[in-house]
Design a protein around this motif. Structure first.
Motif, PDB file in Angstrom:
ATOM      1  N   THR A 131      -5.186 -12.006  -5.855  1.00 37.00           N
ATOM      2  CA  THR A 131      -6.620 -11.732  -5.896  1.00 37.00           C
ATOM      3  C   THR A 131      -7.002 -10.783  -4.772  1.00 37.00           C
ATOM      4  N   TYR A 132      -7.809  -9.794  -5.117  1.00 35.07           N
ATOM      5  CA  TYR A 132      -8.262  -8.762  -4.184  1.00 35.07           C
ATOM      6  C   TYR A 132      -9.785  -8.744  -4.115  1.00 35.07           C
ATOM      7  N   PHE A 133     -10.299  -8.527  -2.902  1.00 33.53           N
ATOM      8  CA  PHE A 133     -11.729  -8.271  -2.720  1.00 33.53           C
ATOM      9  C   PHE A 133     -11.910  -6.769  -2.558  1.00 33.53           C
ATOM     10  N   PHE A 134     -12.938  -6.218  -3.185  1.00 30.74           N
ATOM     11  CA  PHE A 134     -13.142  -4.773  -3.138  1.00 30.74           C
ATOM     12  C   PHE A 134     -14.607  -4.400  -2.952  1.00 30.74           C
ATOM     13  N   TRP A 135     -14.802  -3.226  -2.377  1.00 30.89           N
ATOM     14  CA  TRP A 135     -16.063  -2.492  -2.438  1.00 30.89           C
ATOM     15  C   TRP A 135     -15.766  -1.189  -3.158  1.00 30.89           C
ATOM     16  N   ALA A 136     -16.640  -0.794  -4.057  1.00 30.98           N
ATOM     17  CA  ALA A 136     -16.396   0.431  -4.815  1.00 30.98           C
ATOM     18  C   ALA A 136     -17.696   1.174  -5.052  1.00 30.98           C
ATOM     19  N   LEU A 137     -17.585   2.468  -5.159  1.00 28.01           N
ATOM     20  CA  LEU A 137     -18.715   3.290  -5.589  1.00 28.01           C
ATOM     21  C   LEU A 137     -18.781   3.217  -7.104  1.00 28.01           C
ATOM     22  N   GLY A 138     -19.942   2.902  -7.630  1.00 25.29           N
ATOM     23  CA  GLY A 138     -20.094   2.782  -9.072  1.00 25.29           C
ATOM     24  C   GLY A 138     -20.746   1.457  -9.428  1.00 25.29           C
ATOM     25  N   SER A 139     -20.703   1.134 -10.687  1.00 19.80           N
ATOM     26  CA  SER A 139     -21.283  -0.110 -11.172  1.00 19.80           C
ATOM     27  C   SER A 139     -20.389  -0.689 -12.258  1.00 19.80           C
ATOM     28  N   ARG A 209       1.714  -3.084 -10.477  1.00 21.35           N
ATOM     29  CA  ARG A 209       1.908  -1.641 -10.675  1.00 21.35           C
ATOM     30  C   ARG A 209       1.346  -0.862  -9.486  1.00 21.35           C
ATOM     31  N   LYS A 210       1.848   0.345  -9.306  1.00 25.84           N
ATOM     32  CA  LYS A 210       1.439   1.172  -8.172  1.00 25.84           C
ATOM     33  C   LYS A 210      -0.066   1.426  -8.201  1.00 25.84           C
ATOM     34  N   HIS A 211      -0.732   1.136  -7.089  1.00 24.36           N
ATOM     35  CA  HIS A 211      -2.185   1.344  -6.955  1.00 24.36           C
ATOM     36  C   HIS A 211      -2.964   0.681  -8.088  1.00 24.36           C
ATOM     37  N   GLN A 212      -2.489  -0.450  -8.569  1.00 26.01           N
ATOM     38  CA  GLN A 212      -3.038  -1.014  -9.803  1.00 26.01           C
ATOM     39  C   GLN A 212      -4.527  -1.330  -9.724  1.00 26.01           C
ATOM     40  N   VAL A 213      -4.966  -2.012  -8.675  1.00 25.96           N
ATOM     41  CA  VAL A 213      -6.374  -2.393  -8.590  1.00 25.96           C
ATOM     42  C   VAL A 213      -7.262  -1.152  -8.561  1.00 25.96           C
ATOM     43  N   LYS A 214      -6.894  -0.183  -7.769  1.00 22.46           N
ATOM     44  CA  LYS A 214      -7.685   1.051  -7.684  1.00 22.46           C
ATOM     45  C   LYS A 214      -7.732   1.761  -9.028  1.00 22.46           C
ATOM     46  N   VAL A 220     -12.810   2.276 -15.265  1.00 18.59           N
ATOM     47  CA  VAL A 220     -14.170   1.945 -15.722  1.00 18.59           C
ATOM     48  C   VAL A 220     -15.211   2.611 -14.831  1.00 18.59           C
ATOM     49  N   GLY A 221     -14.805   3.675 -14.146  1.00 14.62           N
ATOM     50  CA  GLY A 221     -15.759   4.501 -13.415  1.00 14.62           C
ATOM     51  C   GLY A 221     -16.089   4.066 -12.008  1.00 14.62           C
ATOM     52  N   CYS A 222     -15.253   3.243 -11.392  1.00 19.05           N
ATOM     53  CA  CYS A 222     -15.501   2.781 -10.023  1.00 19.05           C
ATOM     54  C   CYS A 222     -14.453   3.343  -9.068  1.00 19.05           C
ATOM     55  N   TYR A 223     -14.905   3.837  -7.919  1.00 14.49           N
ATOM     56  CA  TYR A 223     -14.002   4.408  -6.920  1.00 14.49           C
ATOM     57  C   TYR A 223     -13.911   3.441  -5.750  1.00 14.49           C
ATOM     58  N   VAL A 224     -12.744   2.857  -5.532  1.00 14.88           N
ATOM     59  CA  VAL A 224     -12.558   1.849  -4.490  1.00 14.88           C
ATOM     60  C   VAL A 224     -12.593   2.504  -3.106  1.00 14.88           C
ATOM     61  N   ILE A 225     -13.415   1.946  -2.208  1.00 16.43           N
ATOM     62  CA  ILE A 225     -13.473   2.447  -0.836  1.00 16.43           C
ATOM     63  C   ILE A 225     -13.032   1.380   0.172  1.00 16.43           C
ATOM     64  N   TYR A 226     -12.824   0.163  -0.295  1.00 15.36           N
ATOM     65  CA  TYR A 226     -12.292  -0.891   0.570  1.00 15.36           C
ATOM     66  C   TYR A 226     -11.570  -1.898  -0.304  1.00 15.36           C
ATOM     67  N   LEU A 227     -10.371  -2.323   0.163  1.00 19.72           N
ATOM     68  CA  LEU A 227      -9.585  -3.256  -0.632  1.00 19.72           C
ATOM     69  C   LEU A 227      -8.839  -4.209   0.288  1.00 19.72           C
ATOM     70  N   LYS A 228      -8.902  -5.495  -0.048  1.00 21.10           N
ATOM     71  CA  LYS A 228      -8.238  -6.517   0.752  1.00 21.10           C
ATOM     72  C   LYS A 228      -7.661  -7.584  -0.164  1.00 21.10           C
ATOM     73  N   ARG A 229      -6.368  -7.868  -0.027  1.00 23.48           N
ATOM     74  CA  ARG A 229      -5.784  -8.961  -0.797  1.00 23.48           C
ATOM     75  C   ARG A 229      -6.069 -10.264  -0.056  1.00 23.48           C
ATOM     76  N   ILE A 230      -6.629 -11.218  -0.796  1.00 23.36           N
ATOM     77  CA  ILE A 230      -7.050 -12.461  -0.157  1.00 23.36           C
ATOM     78  C   ILE A 230      -6.223 -13.665  -0.570  1.00 23.36           C
ATOM     79  N   SER A 231      -5.445 -13.547  -1.657  1.00 23.46           N
ATOM     80  CA  SER A 231      -4.612 -14.688  -2.041  1.00 23.46           C
ATOM     81  C   SER A 231      -3.445 -14.259  -2.912  1.00 23.46           C
ATOM     82  N   ILE A 232      -2.385 -15.059  -2.866  1.00 22.02           N
ATOM     83  CA  ILE A 232      -1.218 -14.916  -3.735  1.00 22.02           C
ATOM     84  C   ILE A 232      -0.910 -16.300  -4.275  1.00 22.02           C
ATOM     85  N   GLY A 233      -0.891 -16.433  -5.596  1.00 26.06           N
ATOM     86  CA  GLY A 233      -0.740 -17.758  -6.180  1.00 26.06           C
ATOM     87  C   GLY A 233      -1.872 -18.647  -5.708  1.00 26.06           C
TER      88      GLY A 233
END
Length: 261
Positions: A131-139, A209-214, A220-233
């Motif tokens: 699971t990743y937390f993100f901030w992105a430009l877009g909606s 996959r490479k850069h998968q979340v971004k 769907v039109g969102c540009y990630v400007i911050y990304l943090k993985r918060i959990s695995i399993g």
């Protein structure tokens, strides 16, 4: 335990290299020269020597690391700081990173010397969620969220991403939310930045996959400007762990990663 596995886990070298060392007569078991990498030894009782130095066995190691942005997930690099630069003595014990995070991505990264553990965590058929937390430009519209959850194309070819989960946390315009955003990476905000739509949320995937979340969010039109993985399993990043710090996993946490709890 096989002799070559013992030496690899004791950080003498990679599994491939220690086989060479053994065959070239650099290893002794109980003072006797051996040349067979597959020889079974008792890691608790037998005395193993490499180049006439006794090799101590640390056993299987598992670490949680809070990766800061700006360093790369690699053992060494001539230009950039690497995650191993933060590990000190722990980084010399034959451990390796489980998967990787991009240079500008923060958060939970695991290290181990247990190849079977890495296989169980990283291979898509094991379905271990990240699971990743993100901030992105877009909606993100309901249609966008449905597309991400059902599968989306993120590159050439006709392979959809596996089903995912998306949860929107905050949405609005940059001017109203800039004080909450966890990043200064606003180079791509346009000149009318006060009306630039921004969105934050959580995306859970079971692939790597490479850069998968971004790439998924970009589809769907969102540009990630911050990304943090918060959990695995079932394992969440320890909130008391500062960026650049690491600690050992407990047995309970290891089982949480593997989905056994």
């Amino acid at each position: 335990m096989r002799l070559d596995k013992f030496l690899a886990e004791a950080a003498v070298g990679s599994r491939k290299n220690v086989r060479i060392y053994i065959k070239e007569g650099m290893v002794k078991v109980n003072k006797e020269l051996v040349t067979e990498p597959s020889m079974e030894i008792d890691e608790n009782c037998d005395v193993i020597e490499y180049l006439n130095e006794i090799v101590s066995y640390a056993g299987k190691l598992y670490y949680m690391f809070n990766k800061p942005a700006g360093c790369i997930t690699a053992k060494t690099d001539e230009i950039h700081k690497t995650v191993f630069d933060f590990l000190g003595e722990a980084g010399t014990k034959g451990i390796f990173h489980v998967g990787r995070l991009d240079k500008d991505t923060e958060g939970l990264l695991l290290f181990t010397n247990d190849g079977e553990f890495e296989h169980k965590v990283m291979y898509p058929e094991k379905h271990v969620e990240k699971t990743y937390f993100f901030w992105a430009l877009g909606s993100l519209s309901e249609e966008d969220k449905n597309q991400l959850e059902q599968g989306t194309y993120i590159g050439q070819g006709k392979i959809l991403t596996k089903p995912a989960r998306i949860e929107v946390d905050k949405f609005g315009v940059y001017e109203d939310l800039k004080h909450e955003m966890a990043t200064n990476n606003v180079n791509n905000i346009n000149s009318n930045h006060h009306t630039q739509p921004v969105v934050s949320g959580y995306l859970t995937i079971s692939e790597g996959r490479k850069h998968q979340v971004k790439r998924m969010l970009k589809s769907v039109g969102c540009y990630v400007i911050y990304l943090k993985r918060i959990s695995i399993g079932g394992l969440a990043l320890d909130k008391s762990l500062e960026k650049g710090q690491y600690r050992s996993l407990t047995e309970l946490e290891i089982q949480k990663v593997l989905g056994n709890l």
